[in-house]
Scaffold this motif. Structure first.
Motif, PDB file in Angstrom:
ATOM      1  N   MET A 198      92.128 -54.684  32.510  1.00  0.00           N
ATOM      2  CA  MET A 198      91.164 -54.784  31.540  1.00  0.00           C
ATOM      3  C   MET A 198      90.409 -56.323  31.740  1.00  0.00           C
ATOM      4  N   SER A 199      89.407 -56.261  31.102  1.00  0.00           N
ATOM      5  CA  SER A 199      88.525 -57.663  31.080  1.00  0.00           C
ATOM      6  C   SER A 199      89.335 -58.621  30.336  1.00  0.00           C
ATOM      7  N   THR A 200      89.085 -59.847  30.662  1.00  0.00           N
ATOM      8  CA  THR A 200      89.908 -60.962  29.971  1.00  0.00           C
ATOM      9  C   THR A 200      89.372 -61.509  28.696  1.00  0.00           C
ATOM     10  N   VAL A 201      88.079 -60.929  28.505  1.00  0.00           N
ATOM     11  CA  VAL A 201      87.155 -61.526  27.136  1.00  0.00           C
ATOM     12  C   VAL A 201      87.566 -60.433  26.018  1.00  0.00           C
ATOM     13  N   ASP A 202      87.007 -60.813  24.909  1.00  0.00           N
ATOM     14  CA  ASP A 202      87.052 -60.098  23.451  1.00  0.00           C
ATOM     15  C   ASP A 202      86.323 -58.881  23.680  1.00  0.00           C
ATOM     16  N   VAL A 203      86.667 -57.761  23.677  1.00  0.00           N
ATOM     17  CA  VAL A 203      85.947 -56.606  23.700  1.00  0.00           C
ATOM     18  C   VAL A 203      85.124 -56.322  22.520  1.00  0.00           C
ATOM     19  N   GLY A 204      85.328 -56.749  21.427  1.00  0.00           N
ATOM     20  CA  GLY A 204      84.915 -56.309  20.226  1.00  0.00           C
ATOM     21  C   GLY A 204      85.167 -54.766  19.604  1.00  0.00           C
ATOM     22  N   TRP A 205      85.321 -54.854  18.171  1.00  0.00           N
ATOM     23  CA  TRP A 205      85.874 -53.766  17.602  1.00  0.00           C
ATOM     24  C   TRP A 205      84.743 -52.598  17.921  1.00  0.00           C
ATOM     25  N   GLY A 206      85.241 -51.353  18.134  1.00  0.00           N
ATOM     26  CA  GLY A 206      84.305 -50.108  18.221  1.00  0.00           C
ATOM     27  C   GLY A 206      83.855 -49.811  19.701  1.00  0.00           C
ATOM     28  N   THR A 207      83.631 -50.883  20.541  1.00  0.00           N
ATOM     29  CA  THR A 207      83.194 -50.787  21.886  1.00  0.00           C
ATOM     30  C   THR A 207      83.796 -49.782  22.526  1.00  0.00           C
ATOM     31  N   PRO A 208      83.467 -49.195  23.720  1.00  0.00           N
ATOM     32  CA  PRO A 208      84.240 -48.143  24.519  1.00  0.00           C
ATOM     33  C   PRO A 208      85.340 -48.812  24.993  1.00  0.00           C
ATOM     34  N   ASP A 240      89.456 -36.549  24.816  1.00  0.00           N
ATOM     35  CA  ASP A 240      87.897 -36.973  24.306  1.00  0.00           C
ATOM     36  C   ASP A 240      87.930 -38.385  23.889  1.00  0.00           C
ATOM     37  N   ASP A 241      87.147 -39.134  24.982  1.00  0.00           N
ATOM     38  CA  ASP A 241      87.036 -40.508  24.512  1.00  0.00           C
ATOM     39  C   ASP A 241      86.347 -41.072  23.426  1.00  0.00           C
ATOM     40  N   LYS A 242      85.807 -40.189  22.709  1.00  0.00           N
ATOM     41  CA  LYS A 242      85.163 -40.362  21.445  1.00  0.00           C
ATOM     42  C   LYS A 242      86.005 -40.643  20.126  1.00  0.00           C
ATOM     43  N   ILE A 243      87.223 -40.235  20.385  1.00  0.00           N
ATOM     44  CA  ILE A 243      87.998 -40.191  19.294  1.00  0.00           C
ATOM     45  C   ILE A 243      88.865 -41.611  19.182  1.00  0.00           C
ATOM     46  N   TRP A 244      88.661 -42.077  18.166  1.00  0.00           N
ATOM     47  CA  TRP A 244      89.376 -43.374  17.550  1.00  0.00           C
ATOM     48  C   TRP A 244      90.938 -43.261  17.591  1.00  0.00           C
ATOM     49  N   ASP A 245      91.725 -43.981  18.114  1.00  0.00           N
ATOM     50  CA  ASP A 245      93.218 -43.670  18.238  1.00  0.00           C
ATOM     51  C   ASP A 245      93.755 -43.585  16.871  1.00  0.00           C
ATOM     52  N   GLN A 246      93.371 -44.203  16.006  1.00  0.00           N
ATOM     53  CA  GLN A 246      93.886 -44.298  14.608  1.00  0.00           C
ATOM     54  C   GLN A 246      93.448 -42.935  13.834  1.00  0.00           C
ATOM     55  N   HIS A 296      88.223 -48.895  22.433  1.00  0.00           N
ATOM     56  CA  HIS A 296      88.624 -47.457  22.352  1.00  0.00           C
ATOM     57  C   HIS A 296      89.497 -47.153  23.587  1.00  0.00           C
ATOM     58  N   LYS A 297      89.573 -47.770  24.733  1.00  0.00           N
ATOM     59  CA  LYS A 297      90.292 -47.746  25.879  1.00  0.00           C
ATOM     60  C   LYS A 297      91.518 -48.469  25.806  1.00  0.00           C
ATOM     61  N   MET A 298      91.568 -49.501  24.882  1.00  0.00           N
ATOM     62  CA  MET A 298      92.798 -50.335  24.480  1.00  0.00           C
ATOM     63  C   MET A 298      93.402 -49.434  23.665  1.00  0.00           C
ATOM     64  N   GLY A 299      92.824 -48.684  22.622  1.00  0.00           N
ATOM     65  CA  GLY A 299      93.734 -47.786  21.881  1.00  0.00           C
ATOM     66  C   GLY A 299      94.446 -46.546  22.672  1.00  0.00           C
ATOM     67  N   ARG A 300      93.862 -46.056  23.659  1.00  0.00           N
ATOM     68  CA  ARG A 300      94.400 -45.044  24.592  1.00  0.00           C
ATOM     69  C   ARG A 300      95.436 -45.827  25.145  1.00  0.00           C
ATOM     70  N   GLU A 301      95.554 -47.184  25.610  1.00  0.00           N
ATOM     71  CA  GLU A 301      96.768 -47.791  26.237  1.00  0.00           C
ATOM     72  C   GLU A 301      97.854 -47.708  25.408  1.00  0.00           C
ATOM     73  N   LYS A 302      97.597 -47.822  23.931  1.00  0.00           N
ATOM     74  CA  LYS A 302      98.620 -47.916  23.069  1.00  0.00           C
ATOM     75  C   LYS A 302      99.522 -46.617  22.925  1.00  0.00           C
ATOM     76  N   VAL A 303      98.857 -45.679  22.994  1.00  0.00           N
ATOM     77  CA  VAL A 303      99.521 -44.092  23.072  1.00  0.00           C
ATOM     78  C   VAL A 303     100.274 -43.984  24.386  1.00  0.00           C
ATOM     79  N   ILE A 304      99.443 -44.405  25.342  1.00  0.00           N
ATOM     80  CA  ILE A 304     100.096 -44.293  26.629  1.00  0.00           C
ATOM     81  C   ILE A 304     101.504 -44.902  26.767  1.00  0.00           C
ATOM     82  N   LEU A 305     101.396 -46.245  26.192  1.00  0.00           N
ATOM     83  CA  LEU A 305     102.538 -47.263  26.400  1.00  0.00           C
ATOM     84  C   LEU A 305     103.643 -46.497  25.347  1.00  0.00           C
TER      85      LEU A 305
END
Length: 619
Positions: free
Chosen positions: A164-174, A275-281, A177-186
């Motif tokens: 992952m990038s080391t900077v703040d990615v910002g809410w709602g950015t692609p 579907d990468d458009k679905i927000w994890d929550q 959403h990737k970070m959200g997918r990492e949560k469920v994978i974890l």
């Protein structure tokens, strides 16, 4: 092949050689045992693997586990590796059952994850847990920069291999959403290990050990927090699922390694990866609500969910707080309950807003220099007439009258701060109306919001802009700020707080109201109202070593800038510091812009933009 050849050769030799080989073999085994013992000795200096380094709580006792696997004596969390040691290879930090097992206590592991941009949040999260005596925690690093930084601070960390990038990615950015997918994978990766998982976002803090509370519901497959803003219970029992209609919030939730929970995690992961458009929550809420009800029993508060066999519980929003139930309602306080957690949701200034919220609550851990900034601090006691705060109805007009009165004082404080080159301690801010992203009557239905209430700074100010380094050529010098609670924070040193100069404003002609640049033996001076930029610099030139200058008021404290270019740049900066109130129910769009210079515009009224051309911050 070599081993096979040696065995065959040995079988064909004389008994003498057989004896020699036996002695050598025993020696090798004994040597290996000695090396391994030294490697895992808590007092040893070897850091040959990541598991060896991971520390326990502030004591030396290793966590207990239901596993029968021999436990390694762990180094305490926050105990850094020796400076002259080498960091283990990256492969040592892979997420494995063995790695998790070394941290588990009573079969529970507490996990958060993030990238380097959230390191200060992660350190705060860990500090709160270790202060509670909890050591059964792990942090997932989404980039190697964070992994290395946490390792050298003595934090139990594993590699999520996210790159992952080391900077703040910002809410709602692609990337968000990737970070959200990492949560469920974890989650899907850890549950098969057989341990209970308390999964947390990094922007929350623990204020009381949650594990005894979670253990009260041993039948629950999943316990989740929610965005509920109206209480459904007035004690510490689970929220009533039939009344808790708000979204389940996945920033705090507890999973048991049951077959139903593991199936939920697998299907949730499959949904998000498809579907990468679905927000994890949103995905979690959709899938777990496929079937909701009936209640598991009459007592526990659990409900059957997902496919009708998973037992779900909703953590009470009064004590597992959102950004609304804590920072706006103070629900736990009103209900006289003990607070477990605070999650910085329901805020309006991105990551900077979350950080500032935690600082306002005195929950964030900053380095010592944060509390002793070069140039010192400037504070003031805000003055609010009783009628603006309490009289009349709580409506848009009375809300803006109250907030505007405070804005004018804060604007003056910013001017004095920039003249004296001091960091401004923001005052507590009072509001009459709540803020949301949607139309509402000023107070959310069913909520316990008191009117007026002490509102977070991001309800009115653009905290992310205030903390941003704007180009000095266009906006003048940066003005540092601190939260209103700074001087009450236990991390603030007594030395700084006692280095105080009180400034009492007075009118021209009043007794002892005279300009002076001398020192004060009493720690108090009187200052003429409406003092110019030059006067302020002259008077306070003798007090540069004073850590805190506190004005009794900011009303009429400043007479204006001498340099008109400097004044123009200051005004440009100020115009960007305010946000919006949202939202009125009788107009679209329903937001209303706050105006830093409302008092210079005769007939100014708080109304929404009347056209698309009007929909912009005040000029």
């Amino acid at each position: 092949m070599a081993a096979k050849f040696n065995c065959q050769e040995l079988a064909n030799t004389r008994p003498l050689f057989l004896t020699v080989y036996g002695v050598v073999g025993v020696g090798v085994l004994l040597s290996s045992f000695y090396v391994l013992s030294a490697l895992y000795n808590v007092n040893g200096s070897s850091y040959g693997s990541a598991v060896d380094f991971f520390g326990g709580s502030h004591g030396d006792k290793a966590p207990n586990s239901s596993s029968t696997t021999p436990r390694i004596t762990l180094k305490p969390i926050w105990e850094a590796p020796p400076k002259n040691s080498e960091m283990p290879p990256l492969e040592s930090f892979r997420l494995t059952k063995q790695l998790v097992e070394q941290r588990v206590e009573n079969n529970v592991i507490i996990v958060t994850f993030g990238n380097y941009a959230f390191m200060d949040f992660i350190l705060t999260w860990v500090k709160h847990l270790t202060d509670l005596g909890l050591s059964n925690l792990l942090v997932g690093a989404m980039d190697t920069k964070l992994l290395e930084a946490l390792y050298w601070k003595g934090i139990p960390v594993f590699d999520m291999e996210s790159h992952m990038s080391t900077v703040d990615v910002g809410w709602g950015t692609p990337t968000f959403h990737k970070m959200g997918r990492e949560k469920v994978i974890l989650i899907d990766s850890i549950l098969p290990f057989g341990y209970e998982l308390l999964m947390c976002d990094t922007d929350m803090v623990w204020l009381k050990n949650p594990l005894p509370y979670l253990a009260r519901y041993p039948e629950a497959d999943v316990l989740t927090s929610s965005d509920q803003v109206a209480p459904t219970v007035v004690d510490d029992s689970l929220d009533i699922w039939q009344q808790a209609g708000a979204a389940y919030n996945i920033g705090i939730f507890h999973w048991r390694p049951t077959e139903y929970a593991k199936k939920l995690a697998r299907e949730w992961k499959a949904m998000l990866l498809a579907d990468d458009k679905i927000w994890d929550q949103n995905g979690f809420n959709d899938i777990i609500r496929k079937q909701l009800g009936p209640s598991v029993d009459d007592e526990s508060g659990l409900v059957y969910a997902f496919e009708g066999n998973l037992k779900l519980g909703i953590l009470p929003a009064s004590i597992f707080c959102s950004g609304h139930t804590y920072f706006v309602q103070a629900m736990y306080q009103q209900l006289r309950l003990e607070l477990y957690a605070v999650h910085t949701t329901f805020q309006y200034a991105g990551t900077e807003g979350k950080r500032h919220r935690l600082r306002e609550g005195m929950f964030f851990y900053d380095p010592p220099e944060y509390y002793d900034t070069p140039g010192g601090f400037l504070s003031f006691k805000p003055s609010i007439p009783k009628n603006l705060l309490l009289d009349g109805e709580h409506n848009i007009e009375s809300h803006f009258a109250l907030v505007n009165y405070q804005i004018k004082q804060i604007r003056t404080a910013f001017a004095v701060a920039t003249v004296l080159n001091r960091t401004l301690i923001m005052p507590p801010l009072w509001c009459r109306l709540d803020r949301m992203w949607f139309a509402h009557p000023g107070k959310l239905e069913g909520s316990m919001t008191r009117q007026p209430f002490l509102c977070p700074l991001d309800h009115v100010f653009e905290v992310n802009i205030m903390l941003k380094e704007l180009p000095e050529v266009e906006f003048g010098p940066h003005i540092n700020i601190r939260e209103y609670s700074l001087l009450d924070n236990p991390s603030m040193s007594k030395k700084v707080k006692e280095s105080l100069l009180e400034v009492q404003l007075c009118r021209k002609g009043a007794k002892d109201c005279q300009v002076s640049n001398g020192t004060s033996s009493t720690g108090r001076i009187r200052l003429l109202k409406g003092s110019s930029e030059e006067t302020l610099k002259t008077v306070f030139s003798s007090f540069k070593d004073v850590k805190v200058i506190q004005f009794s008021s900011m009303q009429e404290a400043f007479g204006g800038f001498i340099d008109k270019v400097k004044e123009y740049k200051f005004r440009q900066r100020m115009k960007r510091y305010l946000g919006i109130w949202c939202c009125t129910m009788d107009h679209v769009p329903g937001h209303i812009y706050y105006d830093m210079y409302w008092d210079e515009k005769p007939g100014w009224k708080p109304v929404p933009p009347q056209s698309a051309a009007d929909d912009h911050p005040p000029l």
